[in-house]
Design a protein around this motif. Structure first.
Motif, PDB file in Angstrom:
ATOM      1  N   ALA A  27       0.856  -1.358   0.117  1.00  0.00           N
ATOM      2  CA  ALA A  27      -0.078  -0.106   0.124  1.00  0.00           C
ATOM      3  C   ALA A  27       1.000   1.252  -0.119  1.00  0.00           C
ATOM      4  O   ALA A  27       2.041   1.238   0.465  1.00  0.00           O
ATOM      5  N   VAL A  28       0.400   2.289  -0.347  1.00  0.00           N
ATOM      6  CA  VAL A  28       1.005   3.616  -0.471  1.00  0.00           C
ATOM      7  C   VAL A  28       0.200   4.780   0.322  1.00  0.00           C
ATOM      8  O   VAL A  28      -1.015   4.967  -0.134  1.00  0.00           O
ATOM      9  N   ALA A  29       0.908   5.552   1.199  1.00  0.00           N
ATOM     10  CA  ALA A  29      -0.032   6.521   1.641  1.00  0.00           C
ATOM     11  C   ALA A  29       1.026   7.673   1.602  1.00  0.00           C
ATOM     12  O   ALA A  29       1.955   7.676   2.274  1.00  0.00           O
ATOM     13  N   ASN A  30       0.688   8.831   1.147  1.00  0.00           N
ATOM     14  CA  ASN A  30       1.394   9.932   1.035  1.00  0.00           C
ATOM     15  C   ASN A  30       2.885   9.619   0.320  1.00  0.00           C
ATOM     16  O   ASN A  30       3.836  10.087   0.942  1.00  0.00           O
ATOM     17  N   ASP A  31       2.919   8.864  -0.518  1.00  0.00           N
ATOM     18  CA  ASP A  31       4.240   8.539  -1.409  1.00  0.00           C
ATOM     19  C   ASP A  31       4.977   7.720  -0.342  1.00  0.00           C
ATOM     20  O   ASP A  31       6.228   7.623  -0.807  1.00  0.00           O
ATOM     21  N   ILE A  32       4.465   7.087   0.683  1.00  0.00           N
ATOM     22  CA  ILE A  32       5.275   6.123   1.521  1.00  0.00           C
ATOM     23  C   ILE A  32       4.774   4.893   1.358  1.00  0.00           C
ATOM     24  O   ILE A  32       3.559   4.724   1.537  1.00  0.00           O
ATOM     25  N   VAL A  33       5.575   3.685   1.301  1.00  0.00           N
ATOM     26  CA  VAL A  33       5.223   2.400   1.203  1.00  0.00           C
ATOM     27  C   VAL A  33       5.015   1.732   2.392  1.00  0.00           C
ATOM     28  O   VAL A  33       5.677   1.885   3.417  1.00  0.00           O
ATOM     29  N   GLY A  34       3.989   1.018   2.605  1.00  0.00           N
ATOM     30  CA  GLY A  34       3.423   0.051   3.460  1.00  0.00           C
ATOM     31  C   GLY A  34       2.821  -0.978   3.136  1.00  0.00           C
ATOM     32  O   GLY A  34       3.124  -1.438   1.946  1.00  0.00           O
ATOM     33  N   THR A  35       2.110  -1.652   4.005  1.00  0.00           N
ATOM     34  CA  THR A  35       1.450  -2.879   3.359  1.00  0.00           C
ATOM     35  C   THR A  35      -0.211  -2.667   4.004  1.00  0.00           C
ATOM     36  O   THR A  35      -0.437  -1.693   4.717  1.00  0.00           O
ATOM     37  N   VAL A  36      -1.008  -3.627   3.333  1.00  0.00           N
ATOM     38  CA  VAL A  36      -2.326  -3.405   3.499  1.00  0.00           C
ATOM     39  C   VAL A  36      -2.644  -3.740   4.927  1.00  0.00           C
ATOM     40  O   VAL A  36      -3.340  -3.236   5.741  1.00  0.00           O
ATOM     41  N   ASP A  37      -1.931  -4.680   5.622  1.00  0.00           N
ATOM     42  CA  ASP A  37      -1.948  -5.091   6.885  1.00  0.00           C
ATOM     43  C   ASP A  37      -1.518  -4.172   8.092  1.00  0.00           C
ATOM     44  O   ASP A  37      -2.200  -4.015   9.153  1.00  0.00           O
ATOM     45  N   LEU A  38      -0.860  -3.009   7.593  1.00  0.00           N
ATOM     46  CA  LEU A  38      -0.142  -2.018   8.297  1.00  0.00           C
ATOM     47  C   LEU A  38      -1.625  -1.060   8.719  1.00  0.00           C
ATOM     48  O   LEU A  38      -1.473  -0.507   9.887  1.00  0.00           O
ATOM     49  N   PHE A  39      -2.421  -0.889   7.477  1.00  0.00           N
ATOM     50  CA  PHE A  39      -3.442  -0.189   7.709  1.00  0.00           C
ATOM     51  C   PHE A  39      -4.721  -0.867   8.113  1.00  0.00           C
ATOM     52  O   PHE A  39      -5.607  -0.353   8.505  1.00  0.00           O
ATOM     53  N   THR A  40      -4.767  -1.999   8.321  1.00  0.00           N
ATOM     54  CA  THR A  40      -5.831  -2.857   8.782  1.00  0.00           C
ATOM     55  C   THR A  40      -5.986  -2.605  10.381  1.00  0.00           C
ATOM     56  O   THR A  40      -5.242  -2.558  10.994  1.00  0.00           O
ATOM     57  N   GLY A  41      -7.202  -2.085  10.681  1.00  0.00           N
ATOM     58  CA  GLY A  41      -7.442  -1.806  11.919  1.00  0.00           C
ATOM     59  C   GLY A  41      -7.151  -0.422  12.348  1.00  0.00           C
ATOM     60  O   GLY A  41      -7.538   0.199  13.524  1.00  0.00           O
ATOM     61  N   LYS A  42      -6.852   0.371  11.324  1.00  0.00           N
ATOM     62  CA  LYS A  42      -6.584   1.756  11.540  1.00  0.00           C
ATOM     63  C   LYS A  42      -7.510   2.748  10.669  1.00  0.00           C
ATOM     64  O   LYS A  42      -7.201   3.797  10.242  1.00  0.00           O
ATOM     65  N   GLU A  43      -8.751   2.324  10.603  1.00  0.00           N
ATOM     66  CA  GLU A  43      -9.850   2.834   9.745  1.00  0.00           C
ATOM     67  C   GLU A  43     -10.013   4.420  10.328  1.00  0.00           C
ATOM     68  O   GLU A  43     -10.344   5.210   9.312  1.00  0.00           O
ATOM     69  N   ASN A  44      -9.817   4.547  11.449  1.00  0.00           N
ATOM     70  CA  ASN A  44     -10.146   6.039  12.049  1.00  0.00           C
ATOM     71  C   ASN A  44      -9.091   7.048  11.560  1.00  0.00           C
ATOM     72  O   ASN A  44      -9.344   8.435  11.660  1.00  0.00           O
ATOM     73  N   ILE A  45      -8.002   6.695  10.854  1.00  0.00           N
ATOM     74  CA  ILE A  45      -7.060   7.567  10.346  1.00  0.00           C
ATOM     75  C   ILE A  45      -7.154   7.741   8.851  1.00  0.00           C
ATOM     76  O   ILE A  45      -6.352   8.568   8.068  1.00  0.00           O
ATOM     77  N   ILE A  46      -7.828   7.047   8.138  1.00  0.00           N
ATOM     78  CA  ILE A  46      -7.928   6.833   6.544  1.00  0.00           C
ATOM     79  C   ILE A  46      -9.018   7.683   6.355  1.00  0.00           C
ATOM     80  O   ILE A  46     -10.126   7.415   6.583  1.00  0.00           O
ATOM     81  N   GLN A  47      -8.728   8.523   5.451  1.00  0.00           N
ATOM     82  CA  GLN A  47      -9.725   9.624   4.715  1.00  0.00           C
ATOM     83  C   GLN A  47     -10.395   8.681   3.662  1.00  0.00           C
ATOM     84  O   GLN A  47     -11.646   8.769   3.411  1.00  0.00           O
ATOM     85  N   SER A  48      -9.584   8.049   2.678  1.00  0.00           N
ATOM     86  CA  SER A  48      -9.960   7.421   1.508  1.00  0.00           C
ATOM     87  C   SER A  48      -9.085   6.359   1.309  1.00  0.00           C
ATOM     88  O   SER A  48      -7.894   6.233   1.472  1.00  0.00           O
ATOM     89  N   LYS A  49      -9.522   5.321   0.476  1.00  0.00           N
ATOM     90  CA  LYS A  49      -8.826   4.209  -0.096  1.00  0.00           C
ATOM     91  C   LYS A  49      -9.506   3.922  -1.702  1.00  0.00           C
ATOM     92  O   LYS A  49     -10.408   4.062  -1.980  1.00  0.00           O
ATOM     93  N   GLN A  50      -7.988   3.690  -2.508  1.00  0.00           N
ATOM     94  CA  GLN A  50      -8.360   3.196  -3.643  1.00  0.00           C
ATOM     95  C   GLN A  50      -7.539   1.981  -4.029  1.00  0.00           C
ATOM     96  O   GLN A  50      -6.276   2.236  -3.944  1.00  0.00           O
TER      97      GLN A  50
END
Length: 145
Positions: A27-50
């Motif tokens: 996954a990429v957020a603000n041009d920084i590489v992560g994984t989908v697992d990193l963002f799982t459970g952090k829906e409160n900080i996510i504005q949108s997902k594509q």
């Protein structure tokens, strides 16, 4: 015969180390590489997902991440104020492990070669420095063992 067997074992182990983990979804957020697992459970900080299913479907701003889109790529937009998660450049990761800053970094078998690429530190687990074709490189997995 021993030389042939020894050569085969070295080649096999090098091949196994460099194999891509088919379960990893980057996954990429603000041009920084992560994984989908990193963002799982952090829906409160996510504005949108594509979600992009193939490297060919990536928009222009994500084409530079096509090499990690084997299993698709998810782009997250984070809410204002949540952009400050720990992140490191590949150069910082390498220097922190005593490796040349221009050496590639391998995460789950995927090769990251641009030293300016930013990665969320949280996905770097089980980090080791190993030989990669005669050069030292950092190898990490995104999952805890």
């Amino acid at each position: 015969m021993k030389k042939i067997l020894y050569s085969f074992l070295i080649f096999s182990s090098a091949s196994l180390l460099a194999q891509k983990n088919p379960a990893t979804r980057f996954a990429v957020a603000n041009d920084i590489v992560g994984t989908v697992d990193l963002f799982t459970g952090k829906e409160n900080i996510i504005q949108s997902k594509q979600v992009y299913k193939t490297a060919a479907s990536l928009p222009q701003n994500l084409k530079k991440f096509g090499y990690i889109a084997d299993n698709g790529l998810v782009e997250y937009k984070l809410k204002k104020g949540y952009e400050g998660q720990d992140r490191l450049s590949l150069a910082q990761i390498n220097e922190g492990h005593g490796v040349s800053k221009d050496s590639p970094v391998f995460v789950d078998g995927y090769e990251f070669s641009n030293p300016d690429t930013m990665i969320y530190a949280e996905i770097l687990n089980n980090v080791e420095v190993k030989d990669n074709n005669g050069k030292k490189s950092v190898f990490a997995t995104s999952k805890l063992k």
